[in-house]
Design an enzyme around this catalytic site. Sequence first.
Site, PDB file in Angstrom:
ATOM      1  CG  HIS A 166      -6.575 -88.719  63.300  1.00 31.63           C
ATOM      2  ND1 HIS A 166      -7.895 -88.962  63.051  1.00 31.63           N
ATOM      3  CD2 HIS A 166      -6.281 -89.337  64.474  1.00 31.63           C
ATOM      4  CE1 HIS A 166      -8.385 -89.693  64.030  1.00 31.63           C
ATOM      5  NE2 HIS A 166      -7.440 -89.938  64.902  1.00 31.63           N
ATOM      6  CG  ASP A 174      -0.850 -91.759  69.720  1.00 33.27           C
ATOM      7  OD1 ASP A 174      -1.170 -91.900  70.901  1.00 33.27           O
ATOM      8  OD2 ASP A 174      -1.423 -92.300  68.773  1.00 33.27           O
TER       9      ASP A 174
HETATM   10  N1  CMC Z   1       3.997 -89.232  57.717  1.00 33.94           N
HETATM   11  C1  CMC Z   1       4.152 -89.057  56.386  1.00 33.94           C
HETATM   12  N2  CMC Z   1       3.163 -89.138  55.486  1.00 33.94           N
HETATM   13  C2  CMC Z   1       1.931 -89.418  55.946  1.00 33.94           C
HETATM   14  C3  CMC Z   1       1.683 -89.600  57.328  1.00 33.94           C
HETATM   15  C4  CMC Z   1       2.767 -89.490  58.221  1.00 33.94           C
HETATM   16  N3  CMC Z   1       2.583 -89.680  59.539  1.00 33.94           N
HETATM   17  N4  CMC Z   1       0.365 -89.888  57.508  1.00 33.94           N
HETATM   18  C5  CMC Z   1      -0.188 -89.865  56.295  1.00 33.94           C
HETATM   19  N5  CMC Z   1       0.747 -89.586  55.353  1.00 33.94           N
HETATM   20  C6  CMC Z   1       0.517 -89.419  53.903  1.00 33.94           C
HETATM   21  C7  CMC Z   1       0.323 -90.794  53.248  1.00 33.94           C
HETATM   22  O1  CMC Z   1       1.538 -91.315  52.762  1.00 33.94           O
HETATM   23  C8  CMC Z   1      -0.656 -90.461  52.159  1.00 33.94           C
HETATM   24  O2  CMC Z   1       0.073 -89.891  51.096  1.00 33.94           O
HETATM   25  P1  CMC Z   1      -0.433 -90.140  49.564  1.00 33.94           P
HETATM   26  O3  CMC Z   1      -1.798 -89.541  49.486  1.00 33.94           O
HETATM   27  O4  CMC Z   1       0.587 -89.416  48.760  1.00 33.94           O
HETATM   28  O5  CMC Z   1      -0.437 -91.614  49.378  1.00 33.94           O
HETATM   29  C9  CMC Z   1      -1.535 -89.368  52.737  1.00 33.94           C
HETATM   30  O6  CMC Z   1      -0.722 -88.744  53.755  1.00 33.94           O
HETATM   31  C10 CMC Z   1      -2.811 -89.883  53.383  1.00 33.94           C
HETATM   32  O7  CMC Z   1      -2.454 -90.916  54.291  1.00 33.94           O
HETATM   33  P2  CMC Z   1      -3.316 -92.211  54.527  1.00 33.94           P
HETATM   34  O8  CMC Z   1      -2.454 -93.289  55.097  1.00 33.94           O
HETATM   35  O9  CMC Z   1      -4.107 -92.539  53.303  1.00 33.94           O
HETATM   36  O10 CMC Z   1      -4.298 -91.694  55.627  1.00 33.94           O
HETATM   37  P3  CMC Z   1      -5.119 -92.610  56.556  1.00 33.94           P
HETATM   38  O11 CMC Z   1      -6.305 -91.819  56.979  1.00 33.94           O
HETATM   39  O12 CMC Z   1      -5.401 -93.926  55.955  1.00 33.94           O
HETATM   40  O13 CMC Z   1      -4.132 -92.868  57.790  1.00 33.94           O
HETATM   41  C11 CMC Z   1      -2.945 -92.672  59.796  1.00 33.94           C
HETATM   42  C12 CMC Z   1      -4.139 -92.191  58.976  1.00 33.94           C
HETATM   43  C13 CMC Z   1      -3.111 -92.187  61.238  1.00 33.94           C
HETATM   44  C14 CMC Z   1      -2.906 -94.214  59.839  1.00 33.94           C
HETATM   45  C15 CMC Z   1      -1.653 -92.111  59.181  1.00 33.94           C
HETATM   46  O14 CMC Z   1      -1.685 -90.704  59.181  1.00 33.94           O
HETATM   47  C16 CMC Z   1      -0.393 -92.605  59.902  1.00 33.94           C
HETATM   48  O15 CMC Z   1       0.089 -93.707  59.599  1.00 33.94           O
HETATM   49  N6  CMC Z   1       0.142 -91.810  60.881  1.00 33.94           N
HETATM   50  C17 CMC Z   1       1.264 -92.248  61.682  1.00 33.94           C
HETATM   51  C18 CMC Z   1       0.769 -93.184  62.775  1.00 33.94           C
HETATM   52  C19 CMC Z   1       0.032 -92.451  63.866  1.00 33.94           C
HETATM   53  O16 CMC Z   1       0.457 -91.425  64.357  1.00 33.94           O
HETATM   54  N7  CMC Z   1      -1.107 -93.044  64.287  1.00 33.94           N
HETATM   55  C20 CMC Z   1      -1.891 -92.506  65.404  1.00 33.94           C
HETATM   56  C21 CMC Z   1      -3.248 -92.056  64.983  1.00 33.94           C
HETATM   57  S1  CMC Z   1      -4.041 -91.098  66.275  1.00 33.94           S
HETATM   58  C22 CMC Z   1      -4.285 -92.193  67.565  1.00 33.94           C
HETATM   59  C23 CMC Z   1      -5.280 -93.248  67.287  1.00 33.94           C
HETATM   60  O17 CMC Z   1      -6.383 -92.955  66.840  1.00 33.94           O
HETATM   61  O18 CMC Z   1      -4.960 -94.408  67.575  1.00 33.94           O
END
Ligand code: CMC
Length: 428
Positions: free
Chosen positions: A306, A363
């Site tokens: 998240h 989720d």
């Molecule tokens: N699986 C594997 N690696 C992950 C995941 C995951 N679900 N989420 C983040 N990471 C890694 C990502 O690759 C990155 O690694 P690095 O620093 O080595 O590049 C690091 O963790 C930080 O991730 P980020 O994408 O920069 O973090 P963000 O804050 O931009 O993204 C997120 C948050 C929710 C989009 C992401 O965690 C994700 O894609 N999760 C899966 C989708 C999901 O479950 N979304 C629902 C969010 S909660 C409901 C809502 O609010 O809608």
Amino acid sequence: MADKQSQLNVGGEAFDFPVLEGSTGPDVVDIRKLYGSTGKFTFDPGYKSTASCESALTYIDGAEGILLHRGYPIGQLAEQSSFMEVCYLMLNGELPQQQELDDFSWTISRHTMLHEQLASFYKGFRRDAHPMAIMCGVVGALSAFYHDSTDISDPEHRKISSHRLIAKMPTIAAMAYKFSIGQPFMYPDNSLSYTGNFLRMTFGVPAERYEVVPAVEKAMDRIFILHADHEQNASTSTVRLAGSSGANPFACIAAGIACLWGPAHGGANESALNMLREIGTPDRIPHYIERAKDKNDPFRLMGFGHRVYKNYDPRATVMQKTVREVFEALNVTDPVFETALQLEEMALNDPYFQEKKLFPNVDFYSGVILSAIGFPTTMFTALFALARTVGWVAQWNEMISDPGQVIGRPRQLYTGPTQRDYVPVDQR
Ligand code: CMC
């Protein structure tokens, strides 16, 4: 607001900027005059360090895993409150007295029907249309029907359109489902609760009497509470940005629905269950964990991680408990729940997820419950949209009521060609 100052050194010169204090949470450096004073912008794609507005609705402490609506912890609201009560709280700032709650619930129930002509919109869609595609279209179209509540400068209009959106969303979502399976639309039954009415419109048929199962009604109501609002997330920011131009609330909420649809946001509940089904059995979990860790593989564990929570999402805790309650009430089980529990445990013990502070989010378990209740995966995000509508309208109202509100207009770091002369096509 305190009159603290923060000194920033920009291009070798020191500038003072006010530091604003909220009621809790980090202070913010007010850089509204930065460009005027320094000729420079800040660069923050994804708004990782930017507060886009003031808000008194929802507070999240991501490090501690705390979520408060108007100060009340989400766990307490989910356990002790009802979705109608949370709607009242979000819109009015305080929990209602019994009479206020009864009046509010009555008012919402008086807006549950859709203009009859809106039913023909559904027939314009293919039967296999995604419910979110239908929701975007039909909610946007509401502005063509309810002209008497689109003067956004009139608080009474704003109130009526907010009530209409909260009241009509279950009808719109249920109709999207009914259309997809070829069953007749069910008109609302206002003798039922908000959630009971939605369940009947979704799973009932005109030929039979529909009995609402109290445990399912309670679980569904709780799921709505868990999704009611979540601070300045992508779809809420979209609603605010759309609304900042003065667009009508129906158009703004349609924009929010479009944003919510994405798999990184509300679409994650659908993707999470699809992923758990694809994993299938616990012995295949390690393979998927390895894939999630592999930088060359775009796969991510859906329902994990998240932007704000760097701890267990408090909504996921309630969601996991609710799975068990629903299974017990319906006397069902689903092997996918076992896969989810084991996946969570393995991920939480893996250094990759520990170091990056990746925990289950709302989720991760919601799809397991919704599937047990009988919803197809394509409806999951539509249910999220239904519940989030109260957050969207509350945030939109808060923004429009703010005398300091201006149109949202980010700037950019331009990296394209500098000025050059046009060359006619025969000379290129
Ligand atoms: N699986 C594997 N690696 C992950 C995941 C995951 N679900 N989420 C983040 N990471 C890694 C990502 O690759 C990155 O690694 P690095 O620093 O080595 O590049 C690091 O963790 C930080 O991730 P980020 O994408 O920069 O973090 P963000 O804050 O931009 O993204 C997120 C948050 C929710 C989009 C992401 O965690 C994700 O894609 N999760 C899966 C989708 C999901 O479950 N979304 C629902 C969010 S909660 C409901 C809502 O609010 O809608």
